[in-house]
Scaffold this motif. Structure first.
Motif, short mmCIF file in Angstrom:
data_model
loop_
_atom_site.label_atom_id
_atom_site.label_comp_id
_atom_site.label_asym_id
_atom_site.label_seq_id
_atom_site.Cartn_x
_atom_site.Cartn_y
_atom_site.Cartn_z
N PHE A 172 37.37 37.15 51.29
CA PHE A 172 36.73 35.85 50.83
C PHE A 172 36.65 35.94 49.18
CE2 PHE A 172 32.93 33.68 49.44
CZ PHE A 172 33.13 32.43 50.28
N VAL A 173 36.42 36.64 48.46
CA VAL A 173 36.56 36.85 46.95
C VAL A 173 37.86 36.51 46.58
CG1 VAL A 173 36.01 38.14 44.89
CG2 VAL A 173 34.53 38.16 46.84
N LEU A 174 38.83 37.25 47.18
CA LEU A 174 40.22 36.97 46.84
C LEU A 174 40.86 35.90 47.03
CD1 LEU A 174 41.99 40.46 48.10
CD2 LEU A 174 41.26 39.95 45.59
N THR A 175 40.34 35.14 48.11
CA THR A 175 40.72 33.61 48.49
C THR A 175 40.08 32.59 47.76
OG1 THR A 175 40.85 34.35 50.91
CG2 THR A 175 40.93 31.84 50.32
N ILE A 176 38.92 32.73 47.27
CA ILE A 176 38.22 31.78 46.27
C ILE A 176 39.02 31.99 45.02
CG2 ILE A 176 36.01 31.35 45.18
CD1 ILE A 176 36.14 30.54 48.00
N SER A 177 39.16 33.13 44.67
CA SER A 177 39.91 33.40 43.34
C SER A 177 41.23 32.60 43.08
CB SER A 177 39.84 34.78 42.98
OG SER A 177 38.46 35.39 42.68
N ALA A 178 42.03 33.05 44.14
CA ALA A 178 43.44 32.66 44.42
C ALA A 178 43.36 30.92 44.20
CB ALA A 178 44.06 32.96 45.52
N VAL A 179 42.33 30.46 45.02
CA VAL A 179 42.21 28.79 45.22
C VAL A 179 42.11 28.23 43.91
CG1 VAL A 179 40.89 26.71 46.13
CG2 VAL A 179 41.46 28.61 47.63
N ILE B 168 33.82 46.00 55.28
CA ILE B 168 33.87 45.29 53.60
C ILE B 168 35.14 44.55 53.47
CG2 ILE B 168 35.14 47.32 52.64
CD1 ILE B 168 31.90 45.76 51.40
N LEU B 169 36.14 44.59 54.18
CA LEU B 169 37.34 43.87 54.07
C LEU B 169 37.05 42.21 54.08
CD1 LEU B 169 40.20 44.55 53.53
CD2 LEU B 169 40.88 44.34 55.96
N VAL B 170 36.16 41.86 55.06
CA VAL B 170 36.00 40.52 55.05
C VAL B 170 35.22 39.85 53.82
CG1 VAL B 170 34.62 38.81 56.40
CG2 VAL B 170 35.40 40.41 57.62
N PRO B 171 34.38 40.36 53.28
CA PRO B 171 33.77 39.63 52.06
C PRO B 171 34.89 39.92 50.78
CG PRO B 171 32.59 41.74 52.47
CD PRO B 171 33.33 41.58 53.65
N LEU B 172 35.69 40.83 50.74
CA LEU B 172 36.96 41.13 49.85
C LEU B 172 37.81 40.12 49.87
CD1 LEU B 172 38.06 42.85 47.55
CD2 LEU B 172 39.26 44.32 49.48
N ILE C 299 37.10 51.48 49.42
CA ILE C 299 36.03 51.64 50.50
C ILE C 299 36.66 51.24 51.88
CG2 ILE C 299 33.77 50.73 51.05
CD1 ILE C 299 33.68 52.81 49.03
N ALA C 300 37.50 49.88 51.94
CA ALA C 300 37.87 49.39 53.16
C ALA C 300 38.81 50.24 53.94
CB ALA C 300 38.43 48.05 52.83
N ILE C 301 39.67 51.22 53.06
CA ILE C 301 40.49 52.06 53.57
C ILE C 301 39.71 53.24 54.09
CG2 ILE C 301 42.26 53.64 52.87
CD1 ILE C 301 43.42 51.68 51.01
N MET C 302 38.92 53.67 53.50
CA MET C 302 38.01 54.99 54.07
C MET C 302 37.31 54.52 55.23
SD MET C 302 36.53 56.15 50.26
CE MET C 302 35.81 57.64 50.63
N GLN C 303 36.63 53.32 55.16
CA GLN C 303 36.11 52.87 56.40
C GLN C 303 37.00 52.86 57.48
OE1 GLN C 303 34.32 48.99 55.68
NE2 GLN C 303 32.23 49.88 54.90
N SER C 304 38.24 52.75 57.52
CA SER C 304 39.30 52.86 58.49
C SER C 304 39.56 54.11 58.94
CB SER C 304 40.48 52.08 58.19
OG SER C 304 40.31 50.65 57.57
#
Length: 326
Positions: free
Chosen positions: A112-119, A106-110, A88-93
């Motif tokens: 955020f989720v990736l960062t929380i999971s990585a931590v 949509i990249l900002v919430p994505l 979706i983020a690629i299509m929005q670009s």
């Protein structure tokens, strides 16, 4: 008389046929033994650490400083939800089809989720590294230059002779040389290996127990042991050593009753002497353990299926809309 002669002749023919069958079977077995590959064994000498085998250090952590980012992202994008929102983020670009003026909002919430999971994954892996460090740095009495000294678990090598005291865990897989019990018997707890809480008794080979009766004898004890290569079978072991039995030099067999495994602990016995045969990731408990895997809940599996359905419906609607308005 004629009948007896006929019966005797039949019996002779029967015995002759049996001898031929036996010779044929023996020849086949001998041919098979010659053609079968020879089993591979490991040779080691007590009180002579072998540097061709790995140290006793273990590692159960998933990541290193260099592999954390690529490996964690690879695992994160095995979740279809993250892949879906990345698409979706690629299509929005793409300005031609974007509904956000070419900005991938949509990249900002994505991220955020990736960062929380990585931590979260980093914290879990740090706990595994801490546990590994504590285990690798445990102390044990090891025979060095004719006397026992305290060394760390991770410094042990195949061929070391060690002394384990009551209630201590075994640092590696080892052969029981002798125990404080007059009969060479000791008791071990194996609940970390097989879940059983009842104590199991192990007994040293009589020839070995006669050779190792004190710290000094254990520290200067020297014998060549031949045993099978490391494998994951907890209740199986084959090996032998050169010894004197009944005033004759011969190969004396060793079996699973003389093996003390890493993951088990000494109980109800003051101390034992052991000869290390498998270390680190070659020990049976490590060969039976699986690496840390990415966790996936039932809700996640259900969500993955639903995302596939949603994606297929959206593609279908796009195709239909394109055909209608083209």
């Amino acid at each position: 008389k004629t009948r007896n002669q006929q019966q005797y002749k039949e019996a002779e023919e029967g015995r002759k046929n049996m001898r031929q069958e036996t010779e044929t079977t023996t020849a086949k077995k001998f041919t098979k033994l010659k053609t079968d590959p020879e089993p591979a064994f490991r040779k080691l000498v007590s009180n002579n650490p072998n540097h061709n085998f790995p140290f006793n250090k273990i590692t159960t952590a998933k990541y290193t400083l260099l592999t954390f980012l690529p490996k964690n992202l690879w695992e994160q994008f095995h979740k279809l939800a993250n892949v879906y929102f990345l698409i979706i983020a690629i299509m929005q670009s793409i300005d031609a089809i974007s509904i956000s003026d070419g900005n991938p909002v949509i990249l900002v919430p994505l991220l955020f989720v990736l960062t929380i999971s990585a931590v979260k994954d980093a914290i879990e892996d740090h706990k595994r590294k801490k546990s590994d460090r504590e285990e690798n740095n445990r102390g044990i009495a090891v025979s060095v230059d004719g006397q026992f000294e305290q060394r760390r678990w991770k410094e042990l090598r195949v061929g070391d002779v060690v002394k384990v005291f009551e209630n201590e865990p075994f640092a590696a897989d080892m052969i029981l040389l002798n125990s404080s019990d007059p009969k060479g018997i000791c008791y071990v707890e194996t609940k970390n290996l097989d879940g059983e809480t009842n104590l199991k008794h192990k007994s040293s080979e009589k020839t070995l127990s006669k050779m190792v009766k004190s710290d000094q004898e254990a520290a200067n004890f020297e014998v060549e042991v031949t045993c099978e290569l490391p494998n994951e079978k907890l209740y199986h072991f084959n090996g032998f050593f050169e010894g004197v039995k009944n005033d004759k030099k011969m190969q004396i067999a060793l079996n699973v009753d003389q093996i003390l495994l890493r993951g088990s602990s000494l109980r109800n016995t003051e101390c034992v002497y052991g000869l290390i045969i498998y270390t680190g990731h070659e020990s049976k408990i490590m060969l039976n353990s699986t690496g840390a895997k990415a966790k996936q809940s039932q809700i996640e599996k259900t969500m993955n299926r639903q995302i596939i359905y949603i994606f297929c419906i959206q593609i279908t609607l796009c195709i239909i809309s394109g055909l209608i308005y083209s």
